[in-house]
Design a protein around this motif. Sequence first.
Motif, PDB file in Angstrom:
ATOM      1  N   ALA A 153     104.575  21.181 -28.919  1.00  0.00           N
ATOM      2  CA  ALA A 153     105.298  21.832 -27.501  1.00  0.00           C
ATOM      3  C   ALA A 153     104.078  22.244 -26.766  1.00  0.00           C
ATOM      4  N   THR A 154     104.413  22.349 -25.313  1.00  0.00           N
ATOM      5  CA  THR A 154     103.398  22.959 -24.292  1.00  0.00           C
ATOM      6  C   THR A 154     103.259  24.310 -24.792  1.00  0.00           C
ATOM      7  N   ASP A 155     104.273  24.901 -24.639  1.00  0.00           N
ATOM      8  CA  ASP A 155     104.290  26.397 -24.934  1.00  0.00           C
ATOM      9  C   ASP A 155     104.766  26.997 -26.174  1.00  0.00           C
ATOM     10  N   ILE A 156     104.045  27.711 -26.878  1.00  0.00           N
ATOM     11  CA  ILE A 156     104.658  28.332 -28.180  1.00  0.00           C
ATOM     12  C   ILE A 156     104.545  29.716 -28.112  1.00  0.00           C
ATOM     13  N   THR A 157     105.585  30.484 -28.391  1.00  0.00           N
ATOM     14  CA  THR A 157     105.630  32.042 -28.168  1.00  0.00           C
ATOM     15  C   THR A 157     106.041  32.439 -29.495  1.00  0.00           C
ATOM     16  N   PHE A 158     105.653  33.551 -30.110  1.00  0.00           N
ATOM     17  CA  PHE A 158     106.079  34.345 -31.289  1.00  0.00           C
ATOM     18  C   PHE A 158     105.886  35.721 -31.368  1.00  0.00           C
ATOM     19  N   ASP A 159     106.611  36.720 -32.056  1.00  0.00           N
ATOM     20  CA  ASP A 159     106.572  37.990 -32.011  1.00  0.00           C
ATOM     21  C   ASP A 159     105.482  38.552 -33.066  1.00  0.00           C
ATOM     22  N   VAL A 160     104.857  39.423 -32.754  1.00  0.00           N
ATOM     23  CA  VAL A 160     103.841  39.993 -33.790  1.00  0.00           C
ATOM     24  C   VAL A 160     104.060  41.537 -33.570  1.00  0.00           C
ATOM     25  N   SER A 161     104.064  42.397 -34.768  1.00  0.00           N
ATOM     26  CA  SER A 161     103.832  43.593 -34.594  1.00  0.00           C
ATOM     27  C   SER A 161     102.453  44.294 -35.345  1.00  0.00           C
ATOM     28  N   ALA A 162     102.196  45.087 -34.582  1.00  0.00           N
ATOM     29  CA  ALA A 162     100.830  46.029 -34.936  1.00  0.00           C
ATOM     30  C   ALA A 162     100.907  47.486 -34.948  1.00  0.00           C
ATOM     31  N   PRO A 163     101.917  48.070 -35.928  1.00  0.00           N
ATOM     32  CA  PRO A 163     102.115  49.498 -35.755  1.00  0.00           C
ATOM     33  C   PRO A 163     100.781  50.272 -35.981  1.00  0.00           C
ATOM     34  N   GLY A 164     100.549  51.414 -35.477  1.00  0.00           N
ATOM     35  CA  GLY A 164      99.721  52.403 -35.627  1.00  0.00           C
ATOM     36  C   GLY A 164      98.418  52.284 -35.046  1.00  0.00           C
ATOM     37  N   ARG A 165      98.533  51.282 -33.814  1.00  0.00           N
ATOM     38  CA  ARG A 165      97.573  51.232 -33.078  1.00  0.00           C
ATOM     39  C   ARG A 165      97.562  51.803 -31.566  1.00  0.00           C
ATOM     40  N   THR A 166      96.544  52.694 -31.086  1.00  0.00           N
ATOM     41  CA  THR A 166      96.531  52.930 -29.684  1.00  0.00           C
ATOM     42  C   THR A 166      95.086  52.778 -29.233  1.00  0.00           C
ATOM     43  N   GLY A 167      95.183  52.332 -27.985  1.00  0.00           N
ATOM     44  CA  GLY A 167      93.967  52.321 -27.373  1.00  0.00           C
ATOM     45  C   GLY A 167      93.361  50.795 -27.467  1.00  0.00           C
ATOM     46  N   ARG A 168      92.124  50.732 -27.125  1.00  0.00           N
ATOM     47  CA  ARG A 168      91.455  49.542 -27.125  1.00  0.00           C
ATOM     48  C   ARG A 168      91.263  48.763 -28.532  1.00  0.00           C
ATOM     49  N   HIS A 169      91.716  47.521 -28.635  1.00  0.00           N
ATOM     50  CA  HIS A 169      91.491  46.684 -29.984  1.00  0.00           C
ATOM     51  C   HIS A 169      91.300  45.366 -29.409  1.00  0.00           C
ATOM     52  N   ILE A 170      91.129  44.322 -30.578  1.00  0.00           N
ATOM     53  CA  ILE A 170      91.001  42.903 -30.391  1.00  0.00           C
ATOM     54  C   ILE A 170      92.240  42.250 -31.140  1.00  0.00           C
ATOM     55  N   VAL A 171      92.924  41.247 -30.518  1.00  0.00           N
ATOM     56  CA  VAL A 171      93.870  40.609 -31.336  1.00  0.00           C
ATOM     57  C   VAL A 171      93.007  39.201 -31.643  1.00  0.00           C
ATOM     58  N   TYR A 172      92.985  38.812 -32.836  1.00  0.00           N
ATOM     59  CA  TYR A 172      92.312  37.673 -33.180  1.00  0.00           C
ATOM     60  C   TYR A 172      93.232  36.743 -33.587  1.00  0.00           C
ATOM     61  N   THR A 173      93.407  35.739 -32.931  1.00  0.00           N
ATOM     62  CA  THR A 173      94.475  34.630 -33.558  1.00  0.00           C
ATOM     63  C   THR A 173      93.761  33.304 -33.864  1.00  0.00           C
ATOM     64  N   ILE A 174      94.246  32.862 -35.163  1.00  0.00           N
ATOM     65  CA  ILE A 174      93.616  31.663 -35.423  1.00  0.00           C
ATOM     66  C   ILE A 174      94.926  30.475 -35.401  1.00  0.00           C
ATOM     67  N   TRP A 175      94.507  29.617 -34.768  1.00  0.00           N
ATOM     68  CA  TRP A 175      95.697  28.453 -34.504  1.00  0.00           C
ATOM     69  C   TRP A 175      95.284  27.248 -35.372  1.00  0.00           C
ATOM     70  N   GLN A 176      95.840  26.745 -36.248  1.00  0.00           N
ATOM     71  CA  GLN A 176      95.644  25.660 -37.012  1.00  0.00           C
ATOM     72  C   GLN A 176      96.646  24.598 -36.473  1.00  0.00           C
ATOM     73  N   ALA A 177      95.704  23.715 -35.667  1.00  0.00           N
ATOM     74  CA  ALA A 177      96.603  22.462 -35.204  1.00  0.00           C
ATOM     75  C   ALA A 177      96.991  21.775 -35.999  1.00  0.00           C
ATOM     76  N   SER A 178      98.263  20.913 -35.884  1.00  0.00           N
ATOM     77  CA  SER A 178      99.173  20.190 -36.748  1.00  0.00           C
ATOM     78  C   SER A 178      98.598  18.565 -36.818  1.00  0.00           C
ATOM     79  N   HIS A 179      97.851  18.115 -35.676  1.00  0.00           N
ATOM     80  CA  HIS A 179      97.491  16.760 -35.578  1.00  0.00           C
ATOM     81  C   HIS A 179      96.353  16.463 -36.573  1.00  0.00           C
ATOM     82  N   MET A 180      95.526  17.174 -36.728  1.00  0.00           N
ATOM     83  CA  MET A 180      94.351  17.133 -37.780  1.00  0.00           C
ATOM     84  C   MET A 180      93.750  18.415 -38.153  1.00  0.00           C
ATOM     85  N   ASP A 181      92.719  18.291 -39.088  1.00  0.00           N
ATOM     86  CA  ASP A 181      92.286  19.825 -39.554  1.00  0.00           C
ATOM     87  C   ASP A 181      91.371  20.140 -38.400  1.00  0.00           C
TER      88      ASP A 181
END
Length: 223
Positions: free
Chosen positions: A182-210
């Motif tokens: 799909a061109t657009d993929i959206t999913f929900d995430v919950s990160a309780p207990g956080r306030t202020g500045r942070h980094i969200v680190y996403t690993i996307w494992q594509a499916s067509h190859m490693d």
Amino acid sequence: MSSHTHARMSFAARLAAIGSAVLLLLAGLFTGTASAHGSVIDPGSRNYGCHDRWGTDHLNPEMATEDPMCWQAWQDNPNAMWNWNGLYRENVGGNHQAAIPDGQLCSGGQTEGGRYNSMDAVGDWKATDIANDFSVHLYDQASHGADYFQVYVTEQGFDPTSQSLGWGDLELVEETGSYAPATDITFDVSAPGRTGRHIVYTIWQASHMDQSYYICSDVNFTG
């Protein structure tokens, strides 16, 4: 052959050579875009954000004071922003922590010959305001889908404006299943207990190859 004719031919040859060199340069600049896939655009990755804010005005000297982290990135390698969708490694085999050293998470372990090294720079990157329950939106122009996503968020107390990011600073908050192409993929995430500045680190494992994408998004949890 007259000297004038020879001069005109030499000048034309030089123009042709210059034209060929320019075309090769442009081809080199944009090769990654056509063959690459995508990135997280909300909350935006570091290089996508720099491209989104400054792609049409990247020579503006005001960036140095208005958006200094993007300024250093554009000075280091503009192709990191033009190819905001190409920050990946191949054949990692799911062993991400072994492949990506501490301090190099945002560049995918200095992948692509160091093109994205500026993404690891520590400082006050522009941050997206989000709630503790938020959505991750991946834009994938090649529509290759995903074997999975892993989403990490920095622990409370980590300061991304002054600390280099390492695996020990992160908590895995979401691991998804597979997604069809799909061109657009959206999913929900919950990160309780956080306030202020942070980094969200996403690993996307594509499916067509490693092929694994490593994406740093700077956020501000508003509570």
